[in-house]
Design a protein around this motif. Structure first.
Motif, PDB file in Angstrom:
ATOM      1  N   LEU A   1    -119.576 -66.326  33.554  1.00 23.36           N
ATOM      2  CA  LEU A   1    -120.034 -65.663  34.763  1.00 23.36           C
ATOM      3  C   LEU A   1    -121.413 -65.077  34.482  1.00 23.36           C
ATOM      4  CD1 LEU A   1    -119.527 -64.451  37.600  1.00 23.36           C
ATOM      5  CD2 LEU A   1    -118.499 -62.500  36.433  1.00 23.36           C
ATOM      6  N   VAL A   2    -122.376 -65.472  35.280  1.00 24.12           N
ATOM      7  CA  VAL A   2    -123.733 -64.949  35.121  1.00 24.12           C
ATOM      8  C   VAL A   2    -123.949 -63.944  36.244  1.00 24.12           C
ATOM      9  CG1 VAL A   2    -126.176 -65.493  35.082  1.00 24.12           C
ATOM     10  CG2 VAL A   2    -124.526 -67.086  34.099  1.00 24.12           C
ATOM     11  N   LYS A   3    -124.251 -62.728  35.872  1.00 23.42           N
ATOM     12  CA  LYS A   3    -124.399 -61.646  36.836  1.00 23.42           C
ATOM     13  C   LYS A   3    -125.639 -60.841  36.442  1.00 23.42           C
ATOM     14  CE  LYS A   3    -122.390 -58.671  39.828  1.00 23.42           C
ATOM     15  NZ  LYS A   3    -122.427 -58.918  41.222  1.00 23.42           N
ATOM     16  N   THR A   4    -126.428 -60.479  37.408  1.00 21.96           N
ATOM     17  CA  THR A   4    -127.600 -59.636  37.162  1.00 21.96           C
ATOM     18  C   THR A   4    -127.202 -58.198  37.444  1.00 21.96           C
ATOM     19  OG1 THR A   4    -129.046 -61.417  37.875  1.00 21.96           O
ATOM     20  CG2 THR A   4    -129.991 -59.210  37.781  1.00 21.96           C
ATOM     21  N   PHE A   5    -127.591 -57.294  36.550  1.00 23.93           N
ATOM     22  CA  PHE A   5    -127.288 -55.890  36.758  1.00 23.93           C
ATOM     23  C   PHE A   5    -128.454 -55.062  36.237  1.00 23.93           C
ATOM     24  CE2 PHE A   5    -125.509 -57.232  32.771  1.00 23.93           C
ATOM     25  CZ  PHE A   5    -125.908 -56.263  31.869  1.00 23.93           C
ATOM     26  N   THR A   6    -128.477 -53.801  36.612  1.00 22.53           N
ATOM     27  CA  THR A   6    -129.557 -52.898  36.240  1.00 22.53           C
ATOM     28  C   THR A   6    -129.065 -51.929  35.175  1.00 22.53           C
ATOM     29  OG1 THR A   6    -130.396 -53.039  38.497  1.00 22.53           O
ATOM     30  CG2 THR A   6    -131.228 -51.241  37.137  1.00 22.53           C
ATOM     31  N   ILE A   7    -129.890 -51.729  34.178  1.00 24.09           N
ATOM     32  CA  ILE A   7    -129.604 -50.767  33.114  1.00 24.09           C
ATOM     33  C   ILE A   7    -130.503 -49.560  33.358  1.00 24.09           C
ATOM     34  CG2 ILE A   7    -129.738 -50.328  30.636  1.00 24.09           C
ATOM     35  CD1 ILE A   7    -129.199 -53.279  30.205  1.00 24.09           C
ATOM     36  N   THR A   8    -129.947 -48.371  33.224  1.00 26.71           N
ATOM     37  CA  THR A   8    -130.744 -47.166  33.461  1.00 26.71           C
ATOM     38  C   THR A   8    -131.933 -47.128  32.520  1.00 26.71           C
ATOM     39  OG1 THR A   8    -129.454 -45.856  31.926  1.00 26.71           O
ATOM     40  CG2 THR A   8    -128.709 -45.871  34.195  1.00 26.71           C
ATOM     41  N   PRO A   9    -133.037 -46.549  32.959  1.00 31.30           N
ATOM     42  CA  PRO A   9    -134.238 -46.498  32.116  1.00 31.30           C
ATOM     43  C   PRO A   9    -134.001 -45.820  30.766  1.00 31.30           C
ATOM     44  CG  PRO A   9    -134.777 -45.881  34.375  1.00 31.30           C
ATOM     45  CD  PRO A   9    -133.285 -46.001  34.293  1.00 31.30           C
ATOM     46  N   ALA A  10    -133.066 -44.897  30.699  1.00 30.61           N
ATOM     47  CA  ALA A  10    -132.805 -44.216  29.418  1.00 30.61           C
ATOM     48  C   ALA A  10    -132.102 -45.142  28.421  1.00 30.61           C
ATOM     49  CB  ALA A  10    -131.955 -42.972  29.656  1.00 30.61           C
ATOM     50  N   LEU A  11    -131.279 -46.079  28.908  1.00 31.34           N
ATOM     51  CA  LEU A  11    -130.524 -46.966  28.017  1.00 31.34           C
ATOM     52  C   LEU A  11    -131.289 -48.233  27.627  1.00 31.34           C
ATOM     53  CD1 LEU A  11    -126.910 -46.768  29.465  1.00 31.34           C
ATOM     54  CD2 LEU A  11    -127.809 -45.699  27.401  1.00 31.34           C
ATOM     55  N   ALA A  12    -132.225 -48.673  28.457  1.00 31.00           N
ATOM     56  CA  ALA A  12    -132.929 -49.929  28.203  1.00 31.00           C
ATOM     57  C   ALA A  12    -133.596 -49.960  26.827  1.00 31.00           C
ATOM     58  CB  ALA A  12    -133.928 -50.205  29.313  1.00 31.00           C
ATOM     59  N   PRO A  13    -134.375 -48.923  26.423  1.00 29.53           N
ATOM     60  CA  PRO A  13    -134.997 -49.002  25.092  1.00 29.53           C
ATOM     61  C   PRO A  13    -133.961 -48.948  23.966  1.00 29.53           C
ATOM     62  CG  PRO A  13    -135.617 -46.934  26.205  1.00 29.53           C
ATOM     63  CD  PRO A  13    -134.840 -47.757  27.175  1.00 29.53           C
ATOM     64  N   LEU A  14    -132.859 -48.220  24.182  1.00 27.48           N
ATOM     65  CA  LEU A  14    -131.815 -48.173  23.154  1.00 27.48           C
ATOM     66  C   LEU A  14    -131.187 -49.545  22.966  1.00 27.48           C
ATOM     67  CD1 LEU A  14    -130.027 -44.831  24.109  1.00 27.48           C
ATOM     68  CD2 LEU A  14    -131.579 -45.233  22.203  1.00 27.48           C
ATOM     69  N   LEU A  15    -130.950 -50.241  24.057  1.00 31.71           N
ATOM     70  CA  LEU A  15    -130.361 -51.575  23.992  1.00 31.71           C
ATOM     71  C   LEU A  15    -131.302 -52.544  23.280  1.00 31.71           C
ATOM     72  CD1 LEU A  15    -127.874 -53.178  24.811  1.00 31.71           C
ATOM     73  CD2 LEU A  15    -128.982 -53.660  26.984  1.00 31.71           C
ATOM     74  N   GLU A  16    -132.572 -52.470  23.587  1.00 27.21           N
ATOM     75  CA  GLU A  16    -133.557 -53.325  22.923  1.00 27.21           C
ATOM     76  C   GLU A  16    -133.628 -53.020  21.416  1.00 27.21           C
ATOM     77  OE1 GLU A  16    -135.295 -55.925  23.992  1.00 27.21           O
ATOM     78  OE2 GLU A  16    -134.377 -55.743  25.969  1.00 27.21           O
ATOM     79  N   GLN A  17    -133.609 -51.727  21.055  1.00 26.69           N
ATOM     80  CA  GLN A  17    -133.661 -51.340  19.641  1.00 26.69           C
ATOM     81  C   GLN A  17    -132.415 -51.832  18.903  1.00 26.69           C
ATOM     82  OE1 GLN A  17    -136.276 -49.831  18.011  1.00 26.69           O
ATOM     83  NE2 GLN A  17    -135.130 -50.308  16.176  1.00 26.69           N
ATOM     84  N   MET A  18    -131.232 -51.664  19.524  1.00 23.67           N
ATOM     85  CA  MET A  18    -129.991 -52.141  18.905  1.00 23.67           C
ATOM     86  C   MET A  18    -130.034 -53.656  18.716  1.00 23.67           C
ATOM     87  SD  MET A  18    -127.199 -49.765  20.949  1.00 23.67           S
ATOM     88  CE  MET A  18    -125.940 -50.978  20.784  1.00 23.67           C
ATOM     89  N   SER A  19    -130.533 -54.363  19.717  1.00 21.79           N
ATOM     90  CA  SER A  19    -130.635 -55.817  19.635  1.00 21.79           C
ATOM     91  C   SER A  19    -131.535 -56.220  18.465  1.00 21.79           C
ATOM     92  CB  SER A  19    -131.192 -56.372  20.947  1.00 21.79           C
ATOM     93  OG  SER A  19    -131.434 -57.754  20.835  1.00 21.79           O
ATOM     94  N   HIS A  20    -132.649 -55.542  18.331  1.00 21.68           N
ATOM     95  CA  HIS A  20    -133.579 -55.836  17.229  1.00 21.68           C
ATOM     96  C   HIS A  20    -132.964 -55.501  15.872  1.00 21.68           C
ATOM     97  CE1 HIS A  20    -136.862 -54.849  14.424  1.00 21.68           C
ATOM     98  NE2 HIS A  20    -137.412 -55.932  14.948  1.00 21.68           N
TER      99      HIS A  20
END
Length: 192
Positions: free
Chosen positions: A5-24
């Protein structure tokens, strides 16, 4: 065949950099982190059975043949005999505890057995480790087992921790039959 299932959703601005850092830091795509988080949330709240694996996970390969590596045999010195009292015999320093001889240290995990073959045995996701575990909650260099007079496990500051009986541990002397979790991977320790 199920299609993801492909779904587009929005991540709050506070979580977006944390998610990117965790991914890296964890070398896992953002989509993988989101899928794992949703699956864990569903499992914890009763929407998925604990034994169910997420749809995005590829089918498990058959377990490899058990690895056969050796731990050096630790020999104990022969007891020092001496005469005590009126002709009776006893062991000198008999109050000092003497453990059983440590033959081999074996880890049981993911349907296989791994015998430790060095005094410093590194476990992690990185291929340079003595034991590589390809799981998203395992750090590149997750933990190390030291074999000397005792067998000790040391967590190397892993992101998802090393756990024993529900408590996060940094360093622990291992005993036969200990059941640990490296991230979410169950490991049983056996001395043979």
């Amino acid at each position: 065949m199920l299609r993801p299932l492909v779904k587009t959703f929005t991540i709050t601005p506070a979580l977006a950099p944390l998610l990117e850092q965790m991914s890296h830091d964890m070398a896992v795509p953002v989509e993988g982190l989101v899928n794992q988080a949703l699956f864990n949330w569903a499992r914890l709240h009763g929407y998925a059975e604990p034994s169910v694996t997420p749809v995005t996970k590829p089918p498990a390969a058959p377990p490899p043949e058990p690895e056969t590596t050796r731990v050096p045999i630790i020999e104990e010195p022969e007891p020092d005999w001496r005469i005590e009292g009126a002709g009776s015999f006893g062991i000198a320093d008999s109050t000092e505890p003497r453990g059983e001889k440590l033959r081999r240290v074996v880890l049981q995990l993911q349907g296989r057995e791994v015998e430790l073959d060095s005094q410093r045995f590194l476990i992690g996701r990185d291929v340079s480790c003595d034991l590589t575990i390809d799981a998203p909650r395992i750090s590149r260099q997750h933990a190390v087992i030291h074999i000397g007079e005792h067998v000790e496990l040391e967590d190397l500051g892993s992101s998802n921790g090393t756990w024993h009986l529900g408590a996060r541990i940094e360093r622990r002397r291992l005993e036969h039959g200990d059941e640990l979790y490296l991230g979410d991977v169950a490991v049983r320790v056996e001395f043979r």
